[in-house]
Design an enzyme around this catalytic site. Structure first.
Site, PDB file in Angstrom:
ATOM      1  N   TYR A  83       0.818  -1.218   0.000  1.00 26.18           N
ATOM      2  CA  TYR A  83       0.000   0.000   0.000  1.00 26.18           C
ATOM      3  C   TYR A  83       0.853   1.270   0.000  1.00 26.18           C
ATOM      4  O   TYR A  83       1.712   1.462   0.850  1.00 26.18           O
ATOM      5  CB  TYR A  83      -0.939   0.037   1.214  1.00 26.18           C
ATOM      6  N   SER A  86     -13.447  -4.113   1.790  1.00 24.40           N
ATOM      7  CA  SER A  86     -14.361  -3.364   0.923  1.00 24.40           C
ATOM      8  C   SER A  86     -15.832  -3.581   1.296  1.00 24.40           C
ATOM      9  O   SER A  86     -16.669  -3.873   0.434  1.00 24.40           O
ATOM     10  CB  SER A  86     -14.131  -3.717  -0.553  1.00 24.40           C
ATOM     11  N   PRO A  87     -16.180  -3.401   2.585  1.00 22.92           N
ATOM     12  CA  PRO A  87     -17.588  -3.607   2.991  1.00 22.92           C
ATOM     13  C   PRO A  87     -18.540  -2.617   2.327  1.00 22.92           C
ATOM     14  O   PRO A  87     -19.736  -2.883   2.234  1.00 22.92           O
ATOM     15  CB  PRO A  87     -17.549  -3.410   4.513  1.00 22.92           C
ATOM     16  N   ALA A  99     -18.069  -1.611  -0.847  1.00 27.20           N
ATOM     17  CA  ALA A  99     -17.813  -1.747  -2.281  1.00 27.20           C
ATOM     18  C   ALA A  99     -16.952  -0.588  -2.805  1.00 27.20           C
ATOM     19  O   ALA A  99     -17.251   0.006  -3.829  1.00 27.20           O
ATOM     20  CB  ALA A  99     -19.122  -1.869  -3.066  1.00 27.20           C
ATOM     21  N   GLY A 143     -16.712   2.309  -1.905  1.00 27.78           N
ATOM     22  CA  GLY A 143     -17.389   3.610  -1.914  1.00 27.78           C
ATOM     23  C   GLY A 143     -18.670   3.596  -2.710  1.00 27.78           C
ATOM     24  O   GLY A 143     -19.513   4.479  -2.571  1.00 27.78           O
ATOM     25  N   LEU A 157     -21.154   1.819  -2.217  1.00 26.21           N
ATOM     26  CA  LEU A 157     -22.272   1.712  -1.281  1.00 26.21           C
ATOM     27  C   LEU A 157     -22.330   2.895  -0.304  1.00 26.21           C
ATOM     28  O   LEU A 157     -22.957   2.817   0.746  1.00 26.21           O
ATOM     29  CB  LEU A 157     -22.205   0.377  -0.530  1.00 26.21           C
ATOM     30  N   GLY A 160     -23.390   5.613  -1.745  1.00 22.02           N
ATOM     31  CA  GLY A 160     -24.489   6.290  -2.433  1.00 22.02           C
ATOM     32  C   GLY A 160     -24.056   7.570  -3.125  1.00 22.02           C
ATOM     33  O   GLY A 160     -24.874   8.308  -3.678  1.00 22.02           O
TER      34      GLY A 160
END
Ligand SMILES: NC(=O)c1ccc[n+]([C@@H]2O[C@H](COP(=O)([O-])OP(=O)(O)OC[C@H]3O[C@@H](n4cnc5c(N)ncnc54)[C@H](OP(=O)(O)O)[C@@H]3O)[C@@H](O)[C@H]2O)c1
Length: 319
Positions: free
Chosen positions: A53, A214-215, A217, A219, A221, A223
């Site tokens: 990273y 990535s809970p 997704a 970003g 999710l 919205g």
């Protein structure tokens, strides 16, 4: 904040973890430090990073340059004992043939570099970033076992492994009396559910911990995105995140609009709704959030012990 054992180990981890993939890449050092402090103060005890990273991922050469580990190392002074520090090895960190993968050569070299950058004598959870088809699993597992024996690593885990790869690794560990992977780190969210086919039943059957990445997704999710053509200016997609692109389908935009409505009905925002769905899956030990602002941490913590109504689980899962 809730805490539970990570897999079959005695290590207790918070149900929210902080992901630091964007530190030193899209988030500068001062902002990264604020996010770290906000997380630790809220009781998040698992910090996830990787030798990969950093800024290098966005360069033409596309290999890791370690800035995330360096930032964490500088800001953990006086806080090291409070946290479970997790990092990873295996993705490319240079241009030569042995600068990637899970050989003994690469693992032993890279752990030293990670320890130096992280400014610590030990890594609590050392994860292999993805399966390496070119290296015998026995070689990888014995290299990792040596690190545990040397006290440089406390526990080992895998990431992005298929169920058969984890089964093979567990069998080899048992047969050769090597260290076992205690957890899998895998992508899982309302829009990406492949894990339910094999990995989740495997983790349940073998009592392996599941760290979900990535809970939200990446970003999608949150919205914020309403079309592929109109990216919010300070969003990760606008900053060049490639791996959010596969989420930008017509079907997903429609699903996000429906989830948004369900979230509003529950008086929470879509990010919180999406995170709560993950946290209410019994197999999930911890969701690794990729907060890009301290406020994201606060919102996640506020929802971390929300109990989902049973009927809503069915409605959300069916979409
Ligand atoms: N093992 C692997 O191969 C692997 C792969 C990917 C990630 N990971 C790990 O998992 C961590 C998290 O992954 P991720 O960053 O993809 O997770 P994510 O939580 O799905 O996405 C993070 C993005 O969602 C948006 N967001 C987060 N909280 C929000 C909130 N409360 N309100 C509105 N928007 C919000 C932000 O987008 P904006 O910045 O655009 O606002 C943020 O950058 C990484 O840092 C890394 O540690 C591991």
């Amino acid at each position: 904040m809730k805490y539970s054992n990570l897999g079959k180990s005695g290590l207790r981890v918070s149900n929210l973890s902080l992901g630091t993939m964007a530190f030193g890449r899209w988030i500068d050092e001062a902002a990264s430090a604020e996010i770290l402090d906000r997380s630790i103060d809220a009781g998040i005890n698992l910090i996830d990073t990787a030798n990969f990273y950093g800024k290098g991922q966005d360069e033409a050469f596309k290999y890791g340059t370690g800035e995330s580990e360096e930032i964490i190392g500088r800001h953990l002074k006086g806080k090291r004992d409070k946290i479970v520090l997790a990092t990873k090895v295996g993705l490319p960190v240079g241009q030569y043939v042995n600068d990637a993968g899970l050989s003994k050569f690469h693992i032993h070299r890279e752990v030293e570099k990670s320890l130096t950058r992280l400014n610590t004598d030990y890594i609590d959870l050392y994860q292999v970033h993805r399966f390496d088809r070119r290296t015998p699993l026995e070689e990888t597992l014995s290299a990792l076992t040596e690190l545990v024996k040397q006290g440089k690593v406390r526990y080992i885990g895998c990431s992005n492994y298929a169920a058969w790869q984890m089964a093979k690794a567990n069998g080899l560990s048992a047969f050769h009396r090597l260290e076992h992977f205690i957890c899998s780190q895998s992508q899982y969210n309302l829009l990406s559910r492949e894990l339910e086919q094999e990995v989740i039943p495997f983790c349940q059957s073998e009592k392996m911990g599941l760290l979900v990445y990535s809970p939200m997704a990446r970003g999608m999710l949150s919205g914020r995105y309403t079309s592929k053509a109109d990216l919010p200016q300070d969003s990760r997609a606008a900053k060049g995140e490639q791996l959010i692109q596969p989420y930008f389908t017509d079907q997903n935009f429609e699903r996000v609009a429906k989830y948004k409505q369900l979230a509003e009905d529950q008086k929470v925002n879509l990010s919180q709704f999406s995170l709560a769905w993950i946290l209410n899956q019994p197999v999930v030990t911890s969701a690794i959030i990729g907060a890009s602002k301290p406020q994201h941490v606060t919102e996640a913590v506020a929802i971390s012990d929300w109990k989902w109504p049973e009927e809503l689980m069915g409605a959300a899962t069916a979409l």
